[in-house]
Design a protein around this motif. Sequence first.
Motif, mmCIF file in Angstrom:
data_model
loop_
_atom_site.group_PDB
_atom_site.id
_atom_site.type_symbol
_atom_site.label_atom_id
_atom_site.label_comp_id
_atom_site.label_asym_id
_atom_site.label_seq_id
_atom_site.Cartn_x
_atom_site.Cartn_y
_atom_site.Cartn_z
ATOM 1 N N TYR A 73 0.830 -1.203 0.000
ATOM 2 C CA TYR A 73 0.000 0.000 0.000
ATOM 3 C C TYR A 73 0.869 1.259 0.000
ATOM 4 C CZ TYR A 73 -4.421 -2.452 0.661
ATOM 5 O OH TYR A 73 -5.533 -3.227 0.483
ATOM 6 N N LEU A 82 2.132 1.757 -3.525
ATOM 7 C CA LEU A 82 1.086 2.215 -4.439
ATOM 8 C C LEU A 82 0.734 3.677 -4.194
ATOM 9 C CD1 LEU A 82 -1.278 -0.903 -4.454
ATOM 10 C CD2 LEU A 82 0.318 -0.202 -6.239
ATOM 11 N N VAL A 83 0.630 4.064 -2.915
ATOM 12 C CA VAL A 83 0.328 5.463 -2.608
ATOM 13 C C VAL A 83 1.456 6.371 -3.074
ATOM 14 C CG1 VAL A 83 -0.029 7.092 -0.715
ATOM 15 C CG2 VAL A 83 -1.208 4.893 -0.698
ATOM 16 N N SER A 84 2.696 5.949 -2.866
ATOM 17 C CA SER A 84 3.834 6.761 -3.313
ATOM 18 C C SER A 84 3.852 6.902 -4.824
ATOM 19 C CB SER A 84 5.141 6.125 -2.825
ATOM 20 O OG SER A 84 5.165 6.008 -1.418
ATOM 21 N N ALA A 85 3.581 5.798 -5.536
ATOM 22 C CA ALA A 85 3.554 5.868 -6.994
ATOM 23 C C ALA A 85 2.429 6.771 -7.478
ATOM 24 C CB ALA A 85 3.396 4.460 -7.576
ATOM 25 N N ALA A 86 1.249 6.679 -6.827
ATOM 26 C CA ALA A 86 0.144 7.548 -7.225
ATOM 27 C C ALA A 86 0.477 9.020 -6.993
ATOM 28 C CB ALA A 86 -1.115 7.160 -6.445
ATOM 29 N N LEU A 87 1.088 9.329 -5.850
ATOM 30 C CA LEU A 87 1.476 10.715 -5.586
ATOM 31 C C LEU A 87 2.536 11.196 -6.566
ATOM 32 C CD1 LEU A 87 1.643 10.717 -1.666
ATOM 33 C CD2 LEU A 87 -0.098 11.753 -3.131
ATOM 34 N N PHE A 110 2.814 10.488 -9.677
ATOM 35 C CA PHE A 110 2.201 10.863 -10.949
ATOM 36 C C PHE A 110 1.146 11.960 -10.792
ATOM 37 C CE2 PHE A 110 3.807 6.591 -11.952
ATOM 38 C CZ PHE A 110 4.479 6.869 -13.139
ATOM 39 N N LEU A 111 0.465 11.993 -9.654
ATOM 40 C CA LEU A 111 -0.617 12.952 -9.478
ATOM 41 C C LEU A 111 -0.120 14.323 -9.027
ATOM 42 C CD1 LEU A 111 -3.362 10.753 -7.781
ATOM 43 C CD2 LEU A 111 -3.267 11.542 -10.151
#
Length: 313
Positions: free
Chosen positions: A41, A44-49, A51-52
């Motif tokens: 988790y 995934l949160v780090s990867a989402a941040l 890109f976002l």
Amino acid sequence: MNGPALQRVAPADVETLSRPRSTAGAAKRKRRWSPARLGIYAFLVSAALFFLLPLYIMLVTSVKPMDEIRAGNIFAFPLQFTLEPWRQAWSQVCTGAACEGVKAGFWNSVAITVPSTIIPILLGAINGYALSFWRPRGAGMLFAVLLAGAFIPVQVMIYPLVRLLATAGVFGSLPSIVIVHLIFGMPMMTLLFRNYYASVPHELFQAARIDGGGFWRIFLQVMLPMSTPMIVVAAIMQVTGVWNDYILGLVFAGRDHLPMTVQLNNVINTTTGVRQYNVNMAATILTAAVPLAVYFISGRWFVRGIAAGAVKG
């Protein structure tokens, strides 16, 4: 006798059966918060941040006036919300000698992307169908050549294509850039459809042949209607590649058909006047809007098509 025995056994059975369920529930809860799951988790949160965060900065910057941007806090929400940068980016910002915004580049990109997507997909589907079921003489060699063409760098072929298209008299025109995207898109489209049709049962093709179907009838009435997931995959890949292309559009499109990416580069790298970061961010988001919309609308079909084409091949 059976009644009392069942009454005596039933409470014990209930207690015995309830223990494994409670133990399993506790184990499931324990596994839910295991270090490995927490690590997944966190990743995934780090990867989402990752890109976002740039998208967030572009969005909030594009709706701020320049006074707030000069204050230096790029993460802050706008105190004075404005859509003026978007209007300027669309219809007023200078993209070179003309100050008509990126609107002209948008319609140029549409005119380039539509035929550069439809034609390669159609020809790639026909090639993949022929190589999978009809197997003409030299099909293996032809597929090897097409596969090799998918991995040739674009930069290696630019000069020969410039000479070829100039000799043909179409260099610097809309047909020129469409032909170039057709050439570079054909190998990958053929590979995708060949792998997809290789997963179709061969008995279906044989049954259509027994019913009197020819090459085009089987393709149009049997194979093509089954190819919707792969058509969506190919469309997403081709639209994204053509729309985001810069170097081919710069070289082959000509001044009258420059795509949106080339005009965006002209907007960002202009050296005259005050640099308007809010207008630049709005123009960037406008340029990326079409590929993002295509992917989000048809992302479910993209996953299905990739999974279907990965069965064989």
